[in-house]
Design a protein around this motif. Structure first.
Motif, mmCIF file in Angstrom:
data_model
loop_
_atom_site.group_PDB
_atom_site.id
_atom_site.type_symbol
_atom_site.label_atom_id
_atom_site.label_comp_id
_atom_site.label_asym_id
_atom_site.label_seq_id
_atom_site.Cartn_x
_atom_site.Cartn_y
_atom_site.Cartn_z
ATOM 1 N N ALA A 18 -4.666 16.523 -92.846
ATOM 2 C CA ALA A 18 -5.567 16.140 -93.665
ATOM 3 C C ALA A 18 -6.880 16.787 -93.620
ATOM 4 O O ALA A 18 -7.356 17.331 -94.706
ATOM 5 N N MET A 19 -7.409 16.868 -92.445
ATOM 6 C CA MET A 19 -8.565 17.665 -92.166
ATOM 7 C C MET A 19 -8.394 19.187 -92.363
ATOM 8 O O MET A 19 -8.973 19.853 -92.956
ATOM 9 N N ARG A 20 -7.300 19.704 -91.860
ATOM 10 C CA ARG A 20 -7.151 21.001 -91.813
ATOM 11 C C ARG A 20 -6.894 21.306 -93.625
ATOM 12 O O ARG A 20 -7.531 22.333 -94.082
ATOM 13 N N ARG A 21 -6.291 20.675 -94.372
ATOM 14 C CA ARG A 21 -6.117 20.840 -95.717
ATOM 15 C C ARG A 21 -7.444 20.963 -96.437
ATOM 16 O O ARG A 21 -7.755 21.361 -97.306
ATOM 17 N N LEU A 22 -8.252 19.798 -96.194
ATOM 18 C CA LEU A 22 -9.477 19.441 -96.638
ATOM 19 C C LEU A 22 -10.542 20.952 -96.634
ATOM 20 O O LEU A 22 -11.222 21.234 -97.468
ATOM 21 N N VAL A 23 -10.421 21.388 -95.431
ATOM 22 C CA VAL A 23 -11.527 22.556 -95.251
ATOM 23 C C VAL A 23 -10.925 24.004 -95.382
ATOM 24 O O VAL A 23 -11.457 25.165 -95.019
ATOM 25 N N ALA A 24 -9.446 24.040 -95.738
ATOM 26 C CA ALA A 24 -8.847 25.304 -95.846
ATOM 27 C C ALA A 24 -9.553 26.287 -97.022
ATOM 28 O O ALA A 24 -10.114 26.112 -97.975
ATOM 29 N N GLU A 25 -9.802 27.534 -96.361
ATOM 30 C CA GLU A 25 -10.590 28.697 -97.291
ATOM 31 C C GLU A 25 -9.711 29.077 -98.225
ATOM 32 O O GLU A 25 -10.138 29.717 -99.040
ATOM 33 N N THR A 26 -8.364 29.322 -98.013
ATOM 34 C CA THR A 26 -7.619 29.960 -98.652
ATOM 35 C C THR A 26 -6.332 29.313 -99.136
ATOM 36 O O THR A 26 -5.751 28.616 -98.189
ATOM 37 N N ARG A 27 -6.130 29.202 -100.396
ATOM 38 C CA ARG A 27 -4.898 28.214 -101.010
ATOM 39 C C ARG A 27 -4.034 29.221 -101.758
ATOM 40 O O ARG A 27 -4.567 30.051 -102.522
ATOM 41 N N LEU A 28 -2.606 29.007 -101.434
ATOM 42 C CA LEU A 28 -1.673 29.670 -102.387
ATOM 43 C C LEU A 28 -1.144 28.756 -103.564
ATOM 44 O O LEU A 28 -1.168 27.467 -103.235
ATOM 45 N N HIS A 29 -0.931 29.140 -104.700
ATOM 46 C CA HIS A 29 -0.579 28.508 -105.641
ATOM 47 C C HIS A 29 0.698 29.217 -105.948
ATOM 48 O O HIS A 29 0.575 30.309 -106.437
ATOM 49 N N PRO A 30 1.901 28.774 -106.633
ATOM 50 C CA PRO A 30 2.962 29.103 -107.529
ATOM 51 C C PRO A 30 2.505 30.339 -108.598
ATOM 52 O O PRO A 30 3.099 31.231 -108.631
ATOM 53 N N ALA A 31 1.645 29.803 -109.230
ATOM 54 C CA ALA A 31 1.029 30.721 -110.382
ATOM 55 C C ALA A 31 0.425 32.016 -109.958
ATOM 56 O O ALA A 31 0.639 32.885 -110.755
ATOM 57 N N GLU A 32 0.315 31.954 -108.714
ATOM 58 C CA GLU A 32 -0.312 33.595 -108.398
ATOM 59 C C GLU A 32 0.902 34.368 -107.732
ATOM 60 O O GLU A 32 0.601 35.580 -107.642
ATOM 61 N N LEU A 33 2.089 34.059 -107.608
ATOM 62 C CA LEU A 33 3.287 34.840 -107.303
ATOM 63 C C LEU A 33 4.109 35.453 -108.512
ATOM 64 O O LEU A 33 4.114 34.853 -109.717
ATOM 65 N N VAL A 34 4.464 36.564 -108.154
ATOM 66 C CA VAL A 34 5.188 37.317 -109.190
ATOM 67 C C VAL A 34 6.639 37.673 -108.430
ATOM 68 O O VAL A 34 6.622 38.224 -107.455
ATOM 69 N N LEU A 35 7.699 37.531 -108.912
ATOM 70 C CA LEU A 35 9.173 37.889 -108.620
ATOM 71 C C LEU A 35 9.344 39.227 -109.135
ATOM 72 O O LEU A 35 9.736 39.366 -110.226
ATOM 73 N N PRO A 36 9.803 40.265 -108.130
ATOM 74 C CA PRO A 36 10.283 41.469 -108.604
ATOM 75 C C PRO A 36 11.895 41.257 -108.668
ATOM 76 O O PRO A 36 12.567 40.350 -107.788
ATOM 77 N N ALA A 37 12.284 41.595 -109.739
ATOM 78 C CA ALA A 37 13.800 41.467 -109.874
ATOM 79 C C ALA A 37 14.423 42.555 -110.708
ATOM 80 O O ALA A 37 14.135 43.594 -111.364
ATOM 81 N N PHE A 38 15.927 43.016 -110.078
ATOM 82 C CA PHE A 38 16.472 44.357 -110.070
ATOM 83 C C PHE A 38 17.579 43.817 -111.239
ATOM 84 O O PHE A 38 18.450 43.026 -110.823
ATOM 85 N N VAL A 39 17.767 44.656 -112.342
ATOM 86 C CA VAL A 39 19.114 44.410 -113.207
ATOM 87 C C VAL A 39 19.501 45.706 -113.355
ATOM 88 O O VAL A 39 19.305 46.711 -113.500
ATOM 89 N N ARG A 40 21.091 45.751 -113.097
ATOM 90 C CA ARG A 40 21.796 46.828 -113.181
ATOM 91 C C ARG A 40 22.808 47.054 -114.152
ATOM 92 O O ARG A 40 23.558 45.971 -114.288
ATOM 93 N N GLU A 41 22.754 48.032 -114.746
ATOM 94 C CA GLU A 41 23.789 48.295 -115.824
ATOM 95 C C GLU A 41 25.210 48.275 -115.506
ATOM 96 O O GLU A 41 25.621 48.721 -114.337
ATOM 97 N N GLY A 42 26.183 47.464 -116.260
ATOM 98 C CA GLY A 42 27.689 47.393 -116.012
ATOM 99 C C GLY A 42 27.991 46.659 -115.092
ATOM 100 O O GLY A 42 29.262 46.590 -114.716
ATOM 101 N N LEU A 43 27.166 45.709 -114.243
ATOM 102 C CA LEU A 43 27.730 44.737 -113.456
ATOM 103 C C LEU A 43 28.218 43.568 -114.224
ATOM 104 O O LEU A 43 27.563 43.172 -115.230
#
Length: 326
Positions: A18-43
Motif C-alpha cells: 500500500a505504501m509503495r502504491r501510494l508513493v509510486a511516481e510512474t503508473r501504467l494504464h491500459p489506455a496508454e498501450l497500443v497493440l501492433p497487429a499483422f494481417v496477412r492476405e490469403g490466410l
C-alpha cells in the motif's frame, strides 16, 4: 537515538504494498498501450510467427476478434500492418483500395468504431519485392522524393478506409509534410499523423522481418538513424513538428530510453515509443528458459518506457499487460 543510526530512512516508503502504491511516481494504464497487429492476405487461419512466440499473422476474421479483445481490455489503440500476397518494385498493393491493409482498416473500424484508436503503418517495405521502405533509383539507392509521392497515395487510401492515425515509418526526409498536405487536399483534415521521428537502424527489428514477410537484402542505414547519434533525433523532432506531426515516436524503445527522455522533455505533442519485436522476443526467450519472471519483466519493461517519458507504448503485450494492470 545514537547518532550512529540514520534518521533519514527511505525504506519507510517501501515498507508495504500500500505504501509503495501510494508513493509510486510512474503508473501504467491500459489506455496508454497500443497493440501492433499483422494481417496477412490469403490466410484461412492465423499463422504463428516463430521468432515472436505468442504473436501471429492474423486472418481478417481473427484480427477483428483481436481488436475486440483489446478494446474490452481497455487498450488505447491498435497499429495495423498488412502482409500482401504479391510484392513488386513500387509496392502497388500498398496503394490499392482493396489492398490487405485497407481492408483490415475497414474491418477493424467497423468492428470497434471509436473504442480503439485505429492506426496504420504507412511504409512500403511490406509491399516491395526488394524490402526497402521506398522506391529505388536506377543505382539501387532509395529515392527519397519518388518515395514521398507513394507515401502521399498511401495516406489517402488509408484515410479513405477510415483510419484515425497514419504512422509514416520510412524515415524519408519531408514525409510528414507531404502526407499532411495529401490528407488535407483529399478532405481528411481530421486524420492525424503519428510521426516515426527517431527510428534507428537497429538489430532489434530482426523478428519483425518474419512478421511482415520482408524480402530485404542489405540494410536501411542510409535512411534510418545511426544508433550512435542522439542530437539528430532532436533535429528530426523539430522538422516533424514544423511539418505538422500530431504525435511523435521513438523506435526502438528500451535501447533508446535516453533518446525518449530527451524528446519527451521538449516535445509539445504526445510522445510514443515502440517496444519492438527483438525487445519482445528476448524477454519471451529468457522466460521460456526459466531465467526471468515473465509477467514481472513485462510490466517492468513497460514501466521503464513510461518512466522515460512515453505517453503511449506500442507493445505486443498490450492486451495481456492491460489484463495484468487490472
Amino acid at each position: 537515538m545514537s547518532a550512529e543510526f540514520p534518521s533519514v530512512r527511505p525504506r519507510r516508503l517501501r515498507s508495504t504494498p500500500a505504501m509503495r502504491r501510494l508513493v509510486a511516481e510512474t503508473r501504467l494504464h491500459p489506455a496508454e498501450l497500443v497493440l501492433p497487429a499483422f494481417v496477412r492476405e490469403g490466410l484461412t487461419e492465423p499463422k504463428p510467427i516463430t521468432a515472436m512466440p505468442g504473436v501471429v499473422q492474423h486472418t481478417r476474421d481473427t484480427l477483428r476478434r483481436a481488436a475486440v479483445e483489446a478494446a474490452e481490455a481497455g487498450v488505447g489503440g491498435i497499429m495495423l500492418f498488412g502482409v500482401p500476397e504479391v510484392q513488386d518494385a513500387i509496392g502497388s498493393e500498398g496503394t490499392s483500395p482493396e489492398g490487405i491493409l485497407q481492408l483490415a482498416i475497414r474491418d477493424v473500424v467497423s468492428e470497434v468504431g471509436d473504442a480503439l484508436v485505429v492506426m496504420s503503418d504507412l511504409c512500403l517495405d511490406e509491399y516491395t519485392d526488394h524490402g526497402h521502405c521506398g522506391v529505388l533509383a536506377a543505382d539501387g539507392s532509395v529515392d527519397n522524393d519518388a518515395t514521398l509521392e507513394r507515401y502521399a497515395e498511401m495516406a489517402v487510401v488509408q484515410a479513405d478506409a477510415g483510419v484515425h492515425l497514419v504512422g509514416p515509418s520510412g524515415m524519408m526526409d519531408g514525409q510528414v509534410a507531404v502526407i499532411r498536405r495529401a490528407l488535407d487536399d483529399a478532405g481528411h483534415q481530421d486524420v492525424g499523423v503519428l510521426a516515426y521521428t527517431a527510428k534507428y537502424a537497429s538489430a532489434f527489428f530482426g523478428p519483425f522481418r518474419e512478421a511482415v514477410g520482408s524480402s530485404l537484402k542489405g540494410d536501411r542505414k542510409t535512411y534510418q538513424q545511426d544508433p550512435a547519434n542522439a542530437r539528430e533525433a532532436l533535429r528530426e523532432l523539430e522538422q516533424d513538428l514544423a511539418e505538422g506531426a500530431d504525435m511523435v515516436m521513438v523506435k526502438p524503445a528500451m535501447a533508446y530510453l535516453d533518446i525518449l527522455r530527451r524528446i519527451a522533455d521538449v516535445s509539445p505533442v504526445p510522445v510514443s515509443a515502440y517496444q519492438v519485436s527483438g525487445e519482445y522476443s528476448m524477454v519471451e526467450a529468457a522466460a521460456a528458459n526459466g531465467w526471468i519472471d515473465r509477467e514481472r519483466t513485462i510490466l517492468e519493461t513497460l514501466t521503464s518506457i513510461r518512466r522515460a517519458g512515453a505517453e503511449q507504448i506500442l507493445t505486443y503485450w498490450a492486451t495481456e499487460a492491460a489484463g495484468l494492470l487490472r
